[in-house]
Design a protein around this motif. Sequence first.
Motif, short mmCIF file in Angstrom:
data_model
loop_
_atom_site.label_atom_id
_atom_site.label_comp_id
_atom_site.label_asym_id
_atom_site.label_seq_id
_atom_site.Cartn_x
_atom_site.Cartn_y
_atom_site.Cartn_z
N PRO A 18 0.81 -1.23 0.00
CA PRO A 18 0.00 0.00 0.00
C PRO A 18 0.85 1.28 0.00
CG PRO A 18 -0.82 -1.54 1.65
CD PRO A 18 0.47 -2.09 1.12
N PHE A 19 1.97 1.25 0.71
CA PHE A 19 2.88 2.40 0.73
C PHE A 19 3.42 2.68 -0.67
CE2 PHE A 19 7.28 3.94 1.01
CZ PHE A 19 7.06 5.18 1.59
N PHE A 20 3.88 1.64 -1.36
CA PHE A 20 4.41 1.82 -2.71
C PHE A 20 3.34 2.34 -3.67
CE2 PHE A 20 7.87 -1.51 -1.88
CZ PHE A 20 8.79 -0.53 -1.57
N LYS A 21 2.10 1.91 -3.48
CA LYS A 21 1.01 2.38 -4.34
C LYS A 21 0.83 3.89 -4.17
CE LYS A 21 -3.87 1.95 -5.25
NZ LYS A 21 -5.16 1.57 -4.72
N PHE A 22 0.70 4.34 -2.93
CA PHE A 22 0.58 5.77 -2.68
C PHE A 22 1.81 6.51 -3.18
CE2 PHE A 22 -2.85 5.38 0.61
CZ PHE A 22 -3.67 6.36 0.10
N ASN A 23 2.98 5.96 -2.89
CA ASN A 23 4.22 6.63 -3.24
C ASN A 23 4.35 6.84 -4.75
OD1 ASN A 23 6.54 7.83 -2.13
ND2 ASN A 23 7.79 6.11 -2.79
N SER A 24 4.00 5.85 -5.53
CA SER A 24 4.10 6.00 -6.99
C SER A 24 3.13 7.06 -7.50
CB SER A 24 3.88 4.66 -7.69
OG SER A 24 2.57 4.20 -7.49
N ILE A 40 14.19 10.02 -3.40
CA ILE A 40 13.59 9.11 -2.43
C ILE A 40 14.61 8.03 -2.10
CG2 ILE A 40 11.72 7.44 -2.07
CD1 ILE A 40 10.21 9.13 -4.25
N GLY A 41 14.67 7.66 -0.84
CA GLY A 41 15.59 6.61 -0.43
C GLY A 41 14.98 5.77 0.67
N GLY A 42 15.38 4.52 0.70
CA GLY A 42 14.89 3.61 1.73
C GLY A 42 16.04 2.96 2.48
N SER A 43 15.71 2.41 3.61
CA SER A 43 16.71 1.69 4.40
C SER A 43 16.88 0.28 3.84
CB SER A 43 16.27 1.62 5.86
OG SER A 43 15.08 0.87 5.98
N TRP A 44 17.92 -0.38 4.26
CA TRP A 44 18.21 -1.73 3.77
C TRP A 44 17.11 -2.71 4.14
CZ3 TRP A 44 18.51 -5.59 7.33
CH2 TRP A 44 18.69 -5.21 8.65
N ASN A 45 16.38 -2.46 5.24
CA ASN A 45 15.32 -3.39 5.66
C ASN A 45 13.95 -3.02 5.09
OD1 ASN A 45 14.40 -1.24 7.20
ND2 ASN A 45 14.73 -2.24 9.16
N LEU A 46 13.87 -1.96 4.30
CA LEU A 46 12.66 -1.50 3.61
C LEU A 46 11.56 -0.99 4.54
CD1 LEU A 46 12.32 -4.26 0.84
CD2 LEU A 46 13.41 -2.01 0.67
N LYS A 47 11.86 -0.77 5.80
CA LYS A 47 10.84 -0.27 6.72
C LYS A 47 10.92 1.24 6.93
CE LYS A 47 8.96 -2.53 10.04
NZ LYS A 47 8.71 -3.18 11.32
N VAL A 48 12.07 1.84 6.65
CA VAL A 48 12.23 3.28 6.83
C VAL A 48 12.47 3.91 5.45
CG1 VAL A 48 13.54 5.12 7.94
CG2 VAL A 48 13.18 2.95 9.15
N TRP A 49 11.70 4.95 5.15
CA TRP A 49 11.77 5.62 3.86
C TRP A 49 11.94 7.11 4.06
CZ3 TRP A 49 12.18 2.94 -0.56
CH2 TRP A 49 11.91 1.57 -0.47
#
Length: 105
Positions: A18-24, A40-49
């Motif tokens: 859902p986050f990626f949907k909104f983000n795009s 835009i950047g994310g953390s290695w664990n994909l939980k922090v953007w």
Amino acid sequence: MILSITKIELNSYTKLIPFFKFNSQIIAELKQSKCIKYKIGGSWNLKVWYTMTLWEEENDINAFYRNGTHLEAMKQAQSFSSKIQAIRIQKEDLIGWKEAKKGFM
């Protein structure tokens, strides 16, 4: 110029899609806005953007944030994350992620 930096920590991995949907959708609208530059950047664990946007005027930022998909995302933000932080600083260009992340420590 105004540099806006946002940090979003997702509540769980189930929120990624859902986050990626909104983000795009937000990125598509950002490209049509008065935003000068963004990244835009994310953390290695994909939980922090992180998002970083550069604007000429405060009114332009507020107009973008308070309309369209971004407004809807803010309304639903609690379902994605309980840890959202944002800062705005005066800069003439985007900065490196290392420097940007210092603003949240």
